[in-house]
Design a protein around this motif. Structure first.
Motif, PDB file in Angstrom:
ATOM      1  N   PRO A   3      -2.548 -11.560   2.827  1.00  0.00           N
ATOM      2  CA  PRO A   3      -1.823 -11.929   1.613  1.00  0.00           C
ATOM      3  C   PRO A   3      -2.036 -13.384   1.225  1.00  0.00           C
ATOM      4  O   PRO A   3      -2.041 -14.277   2.072  1.00  0.00           O
ATOM      5  N   SER A   4      -2.233 -13.617  -0.036  1.00  0.00           N
ATOM      6  CA  SER A   4      -2.553 -14.944  -0.522  1.00  0.00           C
ATOM      7  C   SER A   4      -1.374 -15.893  -0.340  1.00  0.00           C
ATOM      8  O   SER A   4      -0.235 -15.471  -0.208  1.00  0.00           O
ATOM      9  N   ALA A  23       1.841 -15.318  -1.996  1.00  0.00           N
ATOM     10  CA  ALA A  23       2.725 -14.249  -1.541  1.00  0.00           C
ATOM     11  C   ALA A  23       3.609 -14.688  -0.393  1.00  0.00           C
ATOM     12  O   ALA A  23       4.435 -13.925   0.080  1.00  0.00           O
ATOM     13  N   LEU A  60       7.313 -13.567   3.804  1.00  0.00           N
ATOM     14  CA  LEU A  60       6.853 -13.001   2.549  1.00  0.00           C
ATOM     15  C   LEU A  60       7.851 -13.272   1.437  1.00  0.00           C
ATOM     16  O   LEU A  60       9.037 -12.988   1.578  1.00  0.00           O
ATOM     17  N   THR A 107       7.609 -11.802  -1.515  1.00  0.00           N
ATOM     18  CA  THR A 107       7.801 -10.488  -2.124  1.00  0.00           C
ATOM     19  C   THR A 107       7.373  -9.436  -1.108  1.00  0.00           C
ATOM     20  O   THR A 107       6.572  -9.722  -0.214  1.00  0.00           O
ATOM     21  N   LEU A 130       5.348  -6.722   0.831  1.00  0.00           N
ATOM     22  CA  LEU A 130       3.890  -6.668   0.935  1.00  0.00           C
ATOM     23  C   LEU A 130       3.292  -5.661  -0.029  1.00  0.00           C
ATOM     24  O   LEU A 130       2.249  -5.916  -0.637  1.00  0.00           O
ATOM     25  N   GLU A 138       4.221  -4.794  -2.967  1.00  0.00           N
ATOM     26  CA  GLU A 138       4.131  -5.375  -4.297  1.00  0.00           C
ATOM     27  C   GLU A 138       3.095  -6.487  -4.349  1.00  0.00           C
ATOM     28  O   GLU A 138       2.397  -6.658  -5.354  1.00  0.00           O
ATOM     29  N   ALA A 139       2.987  -7.234  -3.254  1.00  0.00           N
ATOM     30  CA  ALA A 139       2.060  -8.377  -3.238  1.00  0.00           C
ATOM     31  C   ALA A 139       0.604  -7.935  -3.304  1.00  0.00           C
ATOM     32  O   ALA A 139      -0.247  -8.681  -3.801  1.00  0.00           O
ATOM     33  N   ALA A 155      -4.037  -4.625   2.393  1.00  0.00           N
ATOM     34  CA  ALA A 155      -3.672  -6.034   2.558  1.00  0.00           C
ATOM     35  C   ALA A 155      -4.567  -6.758   3.553  1.00  0.00           C
ATOM     36  O   ALA A 155      -4.941  -7.915   3.334  1.00  0.00           O
TER      37      ALA A 155
END
Length: 319
Positions: free
Chosen positions: A16-17, A20, A27, A29, A31, A33-34, A233
């Motif tokens: 995740p960037s 995120a 997190l 949000t 994962l 949704e991210a 992801a």
């Protein structure tokens, strides 16, 4: 190529960037949704190559001249009848058992000839979820997830905590569960903790043994969705052993069918279902199999053999 960092985790292009994550590494949000706008991992080179594999126990021949490739970025489901050797194949791939003959390569290296240190490092590139979770009953959720990191060497306590809490969040468990013991967890939570431990080193390859076994339908659907999310992801390659036809259809890039001591076919499920073989007809074209196959998207459902499209309540006569 992924490399181990000084924390024992592996940095990947599909982690995740930063947007995120919060500044504490948790997190911002969920994962799912991210990563929902991320493309599926690209299919790449083979990372498991099984060639001419034979496995005997005394006079009992489990595999004979078995061949299988699993490519980077795939989700390959291994299916077969009871006693067909699905778990035995995975144990050989992991180096827990030696083939009687034939070769197995992982990440381009013959696992029977590499030295112990290379084998240890190769194991850090693979995560495993066992059928019943296989959590250490005397360790808390936190310590179960932390164990693979601790085995790599000393990690500062604050950094280790961030790693563990992030993995808990990635599998959809609030951090408050970190202090619980395995006996206090539901079946679905045990699977999630097992997944968190399996991905704590950010492996390239994830092997899942019956991840939905023993779960109610809702929990099973949630675990299937979680596996799909982690695949996207982390850019994982996934090997899935399951009897859950719905999970197989929902997740698989390809299905490898083991029967008659070898892999009969390794292909997308809509193609595998059309192979003219008694076991495949029984497995895929029975009422439960047809019900699962008919959940495929329309463009894939159109490639199914006509028998797979019969109403699930209609019996199919064997050929």
């Amino acid at each position: 190529m992924n490399t181990l960092s000084t924390t024992g985790t592996r940095a990947t292009a599909s982690t995740p960037s930063p947007g995120a994550l919060t500044t504490t590494g948790t997190l911002a949000t969920p994962l799912r949704e991210a990563v929902e706008d991320l493309p599926l991992p690209a299919i790449g080179e083979p990372i498991i190559e099984v060639r001419n594999l034979t496995k005997r126990y005394g006079r009992n021949i489990v595999h004979q001249h078995l061949n299988l490739d699993i490519r980077r970025g795939e989700i390959v489901t291994i299916v077969g009848g009871s006693g067909s050797g699905k778990t035995t194949l995975v144990r050989q791939v992991l180096g827990l058992e030696r083939p009687t003959s034939g070769t197995i390569k992982m990440f381009g290296e013959d696992i029977s000839t590499i030295d112990p240190e290379r084998a240890r490092l190769m194991r850090t590139r693979t995560g495993m979820l066992f059928q019943h979770g296989a959590l250490f009953s005397s360790l808390s959720v936190y310590d179960n997830i932390a164990q693979p990191v601790r085995e790599l060497g000393e990690v500062p306590a604050d950094l280790l905590r961030d790693i563990v809490m992030l993995k808990l969040e990635m599998v959809g468990l609030p951090c408050k569960h970190a202090s619980k013991m395995p006996a206090a967890l539901s079946g679905g939570m045990v699977k999630r903790v097992g997944l968190a431990r399996a991905i704590v080193l950010e492996p390239e390859l994830l092997i899942l043994d019956e991840p939905t076994a023993g779960l109610d339908p809702r929990s099973s659907d949630e675990v299937v969705e979680l596996i799909s999310t982690l695949h996207r992801a982390l850019g994982l390659t996934v090997v899935l052993i399951t009897h859950d036809l719905d999970a197989m259809v929902a997740l698989s890039t390809r299905v490898a069918v083991i029967a008659e001591r070898k892999v009969l076919v390794a292909a997308p499920v809509e193609e595998a279902a059309g192979v003219d073989d008694p076991f495949i007809r029984e497995y895929f074209l029975g009422m439960r199999g047809r019900r699962a196959l008919q959940a495929l998207p329309p463009e894939r459902r159109a490639k199914l053999p006509p028998a797979a499209l019969l109403p699930a309540s209609v019996g199919v006569k064997p050929c």
